[in-house]
Design an enzyme around this catalytic site. Structure first.
Site, short mmCIF file in Angstrom:
data_model
loop_
_atom_site.label_atom_id
_atom_site.label_comp_id
_atom_site.label_asym_id
_atom_site.label_seq_id
_atom_site.Cartn_x
_atom_site.Cartn_y
_atom_site.Cartn_z
N TYR B 177 0.85 -1.21 0.00
CA TYR B 177 0.00 0.00 0.00
C TYR B 177 0.88 1.24 0.00
O TYR B 177 1.97 1.23 0.56
CB TYR B 177 -0.95 0.02 1.21
CG TYR B 177 -0.26 -0.03 2.54
CD1 TYR B 177 0.08 -1.24 3.14
CD2 TYR B 177 0.06 1.13 3.24
CE1 TYR B 177 0.71 -1.30 4.37
CE2 TYR B 177 0.69 1.08 4.47
CZ TYR B 177 1.02 -0.14 5.03
OH TYR B 177 1.65 -0.20 6.24
N GLN B 217 9.38 -6.08 6.32
CA GLN B 217 8.85 -4.82 5.80
C GLN B 217 9.89 -4.12 4.93
O GLN B 217 11.06 -4.04 5.31
CB GLN B 217 8.47 -3.92 6.97
CG GLN B 217 7.99 -2.54 6.56
CD GLN B 217 7.74 -1.67 7.76
OE1 GLN B 217 6.67 -1.70 8.35
NE2 GLN B 217 8.72 -0.87 8.15
#
Lengths: 282, 282, 282, 282, 282
Positions: B177, B217
């Site tokens: 995102y 991440q």
């Protein structure tokens, strides 16, 4: 608006709009390639289409009063970006119609465009000029005032001609985006007094100057022409510079508080003669 | 901007932009499959198309300076996600064009994309470095200052090379995102003082660290490249972890107040050789 | 984050994220029928397409760990809604691909989708649990704390299994919509203290309970999965109940101030065997 | 929510939701004509298509429990608007499917729709009823309270039946738009106390009454059904009245501060038998 | 709303809606040319199509009660803009259908439209009229009041007829955009008292007057007709004037604080007989 009873015009009544000078008319055209349709053609047809388009584009890499540059874009927003600089909107319209009439256009889908004119905002001198005329007792918007202002602008236009009608900038990469100055309910650029706007613009300009060696910037105005107030074109050999410059500027007051950004387009410069390679199949 | 009269630079005049180091150039490509058109082809044609694409994709699962990973997405936003990590924007452009030139692309419809570069924000060390240079009396943005900063960055780039140019992360699932830091009329990330931003980022990082074992991440910066400021990629074997992590972070001050989110894409990792199965008909 | 000097953890340092338990993975798929294309087929082809799809859909009205229900929607947002409940995201992906591979899908156009997992928010017990652990002097996020929390969640998952993995709800009509909790510049759900959020959620729940007899509600969480934070499914025999319930709730503080709504979809339940009637021509 | 210790219910604890009665189920369908495709058909085919559709539409200009009216729209938002009033959502669904199954629908492209039920808000009597029941000591939402409320609503439904199930309004022109009551961070309709909302609605109604002779208005509620809270249909012989009425209302407090508007559609009433003329070619 | 106990109506109770007079019904139609489809036709077919459309457009450059003007637009928002001024909405509908029925329309794709009526806001005289009637003790909205107001309006309609039903403006270029007056939570045009609105509109008008010689402006009202409140058409021989005028106005209080703008369209005036050149192929 400004009725003056004694000699000298009150500073409070000076116009709020900054002086600007304008140059080239600018159209950004972003298109997507219809690959499936393109690939379905015969090699002969593709060759003919490429030849025609290459011919047209080669011819407008430099024209009287302007140029057209082609960029291949990264990502889904578009495949090709054509940047047209011309003397007038009519010339832009012709440039657009010339492309639309090529056979190539059957395989292109318009995705975005932006209409503007090269603009140099004269925040630094505006205050000085307005105050000077006020001290001479010349009423804003009077015939005399208008003449003096026009004289100033004409001087600037001459002095800044190379920046108002720039050549195709060097730089392998382009970054284009439109932007507004915020008119929020609480933070409203257009309600800041001129000196405060001038101060913020100067601070903003100082950041830009630090990048002068690695990035070239062209600002064009689009109020009344398109859906944002300004278009910004950046040109650089290293695209990382776009990120560094814009990130650093984001902490300036004028950007942090008053900048609203549209869509960002990033592309790589191509010559007209690269078209065959760009459209190569299989 | 910062005029200093006595030895030592006032802390109030330190730059506000945090130091960052950048790594791989990243392109996310999201496409939809044109099922009707695909199904209308002969089995032979479909086989040939799959073979060509599988060959290309297998070849780029690892390339010099990067890789391309494929994910099948859940929901209507897209069917396939290609994540390209490369050394440069030009290499990304080539990766994109290679795909566009396959016959497979006739059956794909571009739905979204995202352009960015891997970025590590050095909030923790920025303050220290800036204050250190100030104590040495080195003026911000002076040649000496620039050299010292570049030296610091270079050290970090070397130390963090594995994170700047990461391998394809393990993890069956991806969550991607884009996001912004808010620049509201009242809550404006870019107007918080550096130490406050550093404090909030550190608090934020502590939540992330608790999930280190179950989620990987990768943050990439896209200011100047795309329509949001950062892209976030999460990789995990259990997709529930995406929800837990992001929900918990939502109560952090930096997320609760300053995070604005774009579209979320969730997908399952596939190998190039899975393409035949993904495109299997009937 | 929470450094504790004496026995007992300060309430001020308790985590702000409420405990939740998760169940079935959920995908809502909304499609439009391409009527013109469908009608242009021969009756034989249409029969074959319907038979294949009816077979598939009949087979998934109940599967191991879930089900797929079909609804015909009112209005232009879509013609058919498929609601898939499955054990995992991978199973959802398979359900989606199974449909995509039917010939029926040539006549369907994806219009929307929503990815989530059934979620029960444990606002009522969260405060109690957090305070209990604090009184025992167990540090938040310590290994012991994590174990105790997981124990609590596991107990809840077992107790609430029927609600976490519900059957296809009775109810002729469905109403589906996604929603967020507001993170405005002044009204920010994620900055309210836990007890205040718990109070508002309890008030909210009391309204829902009054409608328990006439409407069934399933909440699914989608933070990290889709573009809103939650999906809401309501099922009822009288669609007017949707309006009454949601209108009454709109005056609750948590809805009036903190609810942001996406698109609403309203449909009528259909069996797999109704497909022939739904796609009947002329 | 409302715990009462002595006889009589505190006014502060009365429900905030106004009483409403509902009538016909309503679907607005807006479609565009695919002119090129339509024109490419033979005159015979076009005649057959028109005949079938005219037959269907003639048959539903008045049906048991409702009607369907056709309007030709001005501008690009759509060419035709079908307004269906029916007894139930299922009947609406049938009306929609009947149209979808005509050959005409091959030449129509759905552009918008709106799902709602005719609603009369009883702001004027709500306060009176709630206070009356409170004075009788009847607890809100108790069985007795529910029965009394239902009794009141049933009385109103009977008395207002002609407005709840209206005939096709006279009036050459229609104006349709959806709207919300604002739930801003500072101005929030759903947090105003009932008496204040009732006062503003009454002021609003007084403007409407001045136009009673020249415009007919039908309000339908769509909370839980569609993306806005209400739909508004205005019918008049002189379209200027739409502008005058809505402009005058815009200065009412309830509109100035709390109204949010969707898209406006303006059309001219057509009979089913006008279809041939509307679709006439060349 | 206005209960009056003594002779004379309190100024506080005067209506807030300004008087307006309306003239021509206006439809802006923006279309894109489907170049690929157009080019695929035979020269004979293209000639026939152009001839038919040129005939129609020539015939409506001046009709009883109005006219249709054609502009070629710059950029991707559309290729052609048709501006129709007519006596009524029905006449507009006919003008629209006449175009839709030409063969030309098979090669045109509707992109945008705007429906409005020429409007002159009488802010300057409204206050005077309202106060005058109040001094005469005539109650707002009474029969006598209505008659007196209608008398005033009728006088204005006669006096301003040439501006209410203007000819096609000279001016090589058009700039069209829709706009709203802001109804924000803090800055709300519709809650300003009439005298303050009149003051701001007068200041605004003074800027416009300075440009009277170089730009012609037509304001049309669209409340109740389209998605914005007003449409603005500017006509000039030098498009730079659009930018100068709108930029200068942006610093007016009424624009800086209360103006919200839609999409801007810029085009060049074309005659019906230019159609052949505009659609020329190759």
């Amino acid at each position: 608006m400004s009725t003056v009873s004694d000699p000298g015009i009150s500073a409070a009544n000076l116009p709020e709009v900054p002086l600007t000078v304008e140059g080239a008319s600018v159209l950004h055209q972003i298109v997507r390639i219809r690959w499936a349709q393109w690939r379905s053609e015969t090699p002969e047809r593709r060759s003919a289409v490429i030849d025609e388009a290459t011919g047209l584009l080669s011819g407008v890499e430099s024209v009287d009063g302007g140029w057209t540059a082609m960029y291949s874009l990264l990502g889904h927003k578009g495949d090709l970006l054509f940047v047209h600089f011309r003397r007038s909107f009519e010339d832009l319209g012709n440039a657009e119609f010339q492309l639309a009439r090529t056979a190539l256009w059957d395989y292109m889908e318009p995705a975005y465009s932006y209409l503007s004119v090269v603009e140099l905002g004269l925040y630094e001198s505006t205050g000085k000029v307005y105050r000077g005329l006020a001290e001479e007792g010349i009423e804003p918007h009077s015939a005399e005032w208008n003449a003096k202002i026009e004289e100033t602008l004409q001087r600037q236009r001459t002095a800044m001609a190379p920046r108002l009608y720039p050549d195709i900038p060097e730089g392998k990469f382009i970054c284009f985006y439109p932007m507004n100055r915020r008119r929020g309910e609480h933070k409203n650029w257009y309600q800041l007094p001129m000196p405060e706007r001038a101060r913020q613009m100067q601070e903003h300009g100082m950041v830009g100057r630090r990048y002068a060696g690695s990035v070239k910037q062209i600002i064009s105005g689009s109020i009344g022409f398109d859906d944002w107030e300004w278009g910004v074109d950046l040109f650089a050999d290293d695209p990382l510079v776009f990120k560094k410059l814009i990130y650093e500027m984001r902490f300036d007051e004028v950007s942090a508080v008053y900048a609203e950004f549209g869509t960002f387009f990033v592309g790589v410069r191509r010559r007209a003669t690269d078209l065959a390679e760009l459209l190569q199949v299989g």
